[in-house]
Design a protein around this motif. Structure first.
Motif, PDB file in Angstrom:
ATOM      1  N   LEU A   4     -14.216  36.482 -60.363  1.00 51.85           N
ATOM      2  CA  LEU A   4     -13.002  37.127 -60.840  1.00 51.85           C
ATOM      3  C   LEU A   4     -12.949  38.517 -60.217  1.00 51.85           C
ATOM      4  O   LEU A   4     -13.886  39.308 -60.386  1.00 51.85           O
ATOM      5  N   VAL A   5     -11.875  38.798 -59.529  1.00 52.16           N
ATOM      6  CA  VAL A   5     -11.719  40.086 -58.862  1.00 52.16           C
ATOM      7  C   VAL A   5     -10.523  40.810 -59.452  1.00 52.16           C
ATOM      8  O   VAL A   5      -9.395  40.310 -59.409  1.00 52.16           O
ATOM      9  N   GLU A   6     -10.788  41.999 -59.991  1.00 55.07           N
ATOM     10  CA  GLU A   6      -9.752  42.796 -60.636  1.00 55.07           C
ATOM     11  C   GLU A   6      -9.255  43.878 -59.687  1.00 55.07           C
ATOM     12  O   GLU A   6      -9.980  44.338 -58.802  1.00 55.07           O
ATOM     13  N   SER A   7      -8.030  44.295 -59.923  1.00 61.76           N
ATOM     14  CA  SER A   7      -7.465  45.411 -59.169  1.00 61.76           C
ATOM     15  C   SER A   7      -6.386  46.066 -60.009  1.00 61.76           C
ATOM     16  O   SER A   7      -5.912  45.487 -60.990  1.00 61.76           O
ATOM     17  N   GLY A   8      -6.022  47.285 -59.611  1.00 60.31           N
ATOM     18  CA  GLY A   8      -4.895  47.951 -60.245  1.00 60.31           C
ATOM     19  C   GLY A   8      -5.237  49.101 -61.158  1.00 60.31           C
ATOM     20  O   GLY A   8      -4.326  49.773 -61.662  1.00 60.31           O
ATOM     21  N   GLY A   9      -6.500  49.356 -61.401  1.00 58.61           N
ATOM     22  CA  GLY A   9      -6.852  50.490 -62.246  1.00 58.61           C
ATOM     23  C   GLY A   9      -6.613  51.806 -61.534  1.00 58.61           C
ATOM     24  O   GLY A   9      -6.268  51.850 -60.361  1.00 58.61           O
ATOM     25  N   GLY A  10      -6.790  52.889 -62.291  1.00 59.71           N
ATOM     26  CA  GLY A  10      -6.619  54.206 -61.689  1.00 59.71           C
ATOM     27  C   GLY A  10      -6.381  55.275 -62.713  1.00 59.71           C
ATOM     28  O   GLY A  10      -6.596  55.076 -63.911  1.00 59.71           O
ATOM     29  N   LEU A  11      -5.918  56.411 -62.231  1.00 58.24           N
ATOM     30  CA  LEU A  11      -5.637  57.576 -63.059  1.00 58.24           C
ATOM     31  C   LEU A  11      -4.135  57.685 -63.267  1.00 58.24           C
ATOM     32  O   LEU A  11      -3.356  57.609 -62.301  1.00 58.24           O
ATOM     33  N   VAL A  12      -3.734  57.862 -64.518  1.00 61.24           N
ATOM     34  CA  VAL A  12      -2.313  57.942 -64.829  1.00 61.24           C
ATOM     35  C   VAL A  12      -2.116  58.959 -65.946  1.00 61.24           C
ATOM     36  O   VAL A  12      -3.008  59.166 -66.780  1.00 61.24           O
ATOM     37  N   GLN A  13      -0.967  59.592 -65.947  1.00 65.75           N
ATOM     38  CA  GLN A  13      -0.649  60.548 -67.011  1.00 65.75           C
ATOM     39  C   GLN A  13      -0.189  59.830 -68.270  1.00 65.75           C
ATOM     40  O   GLN A  13       0.283  58.678 -68.191  1.00 65.75           O
ATOM     41  N   PRO A  14      -0.324  60.455 -69.412  1.00 67.41           N
ATOM     42  CA  PRO A  14       0.191  59.849 -70.650  1.00 67.41           C
ATOM     43  C   PRO A  14       1.658  59.488 -70.501  1.00 67.41           C
ATOM     44  O   PRO A  14       2.444  60.253 -69.931  1.00 67.41           O
TER      45      PRO A  14
END
Length: 122
Positions: A4-14
């Motif tokens: 299983l390979v995940e993607s799409g995470g990161g840093l985001v503002q509220p």
């Protein structure tokens, strides 16, 4: 084996949005439920959302109205659309899939992704 390979995470503002993807590959006959869990620092891993093979979603109360789970069975992929993100959504997000292999027993095994970091910060 199944990966299983995940993607799409990161840093985001509220208040921002992210879309996580998780693609399963390998020795797969079929996939039953797929889902997303998360684990914040110092806390236990918790269920966020799950979806059955026929597309019936289940979301925990803390994300209802903000997150949506979906899947593409042709691609063996599950998605988590996260909107209106809050500080408390910060965690490592893990996908899982309940996979039926090609063995005669038809046994179902739960596989996990490696995790993707989601950080909500101003």
């Amino acid at each position: 084996q199944v990966q299983l390979v995940e993607s799409g995470g990161g840093l985001v503002q509220p208040g921002g949005s992210l879309r996580l993807s998780c693609a399963a590959s390998g020795s797969i006959f079929s996939i039953n439920d797929m889902g997303w869990y998360r684990q914040a620092p110092g806390k236990q891993r918790e269920l966020v959302a799950s979806i059955s093979s026929d597309g019936n979603p289940n979301l925990v109360d803390s994300v209802k109205g903000r997150f949506a789970i979906s899947r593409d069975n042709a691609k063996n992929t599950v998605y988590l659309q996260m909107n209106s993100l809050k500080f408390e959504d910060t965690a490592v997000y893990y996908c899982n899939a309940d996979v039926r292999g090609w063995s005669e027993s038809g046994a179902i095994t739960r596989y996990w992704g490696q995790g993707t970091q989601v950080t909500v910060s101003s």
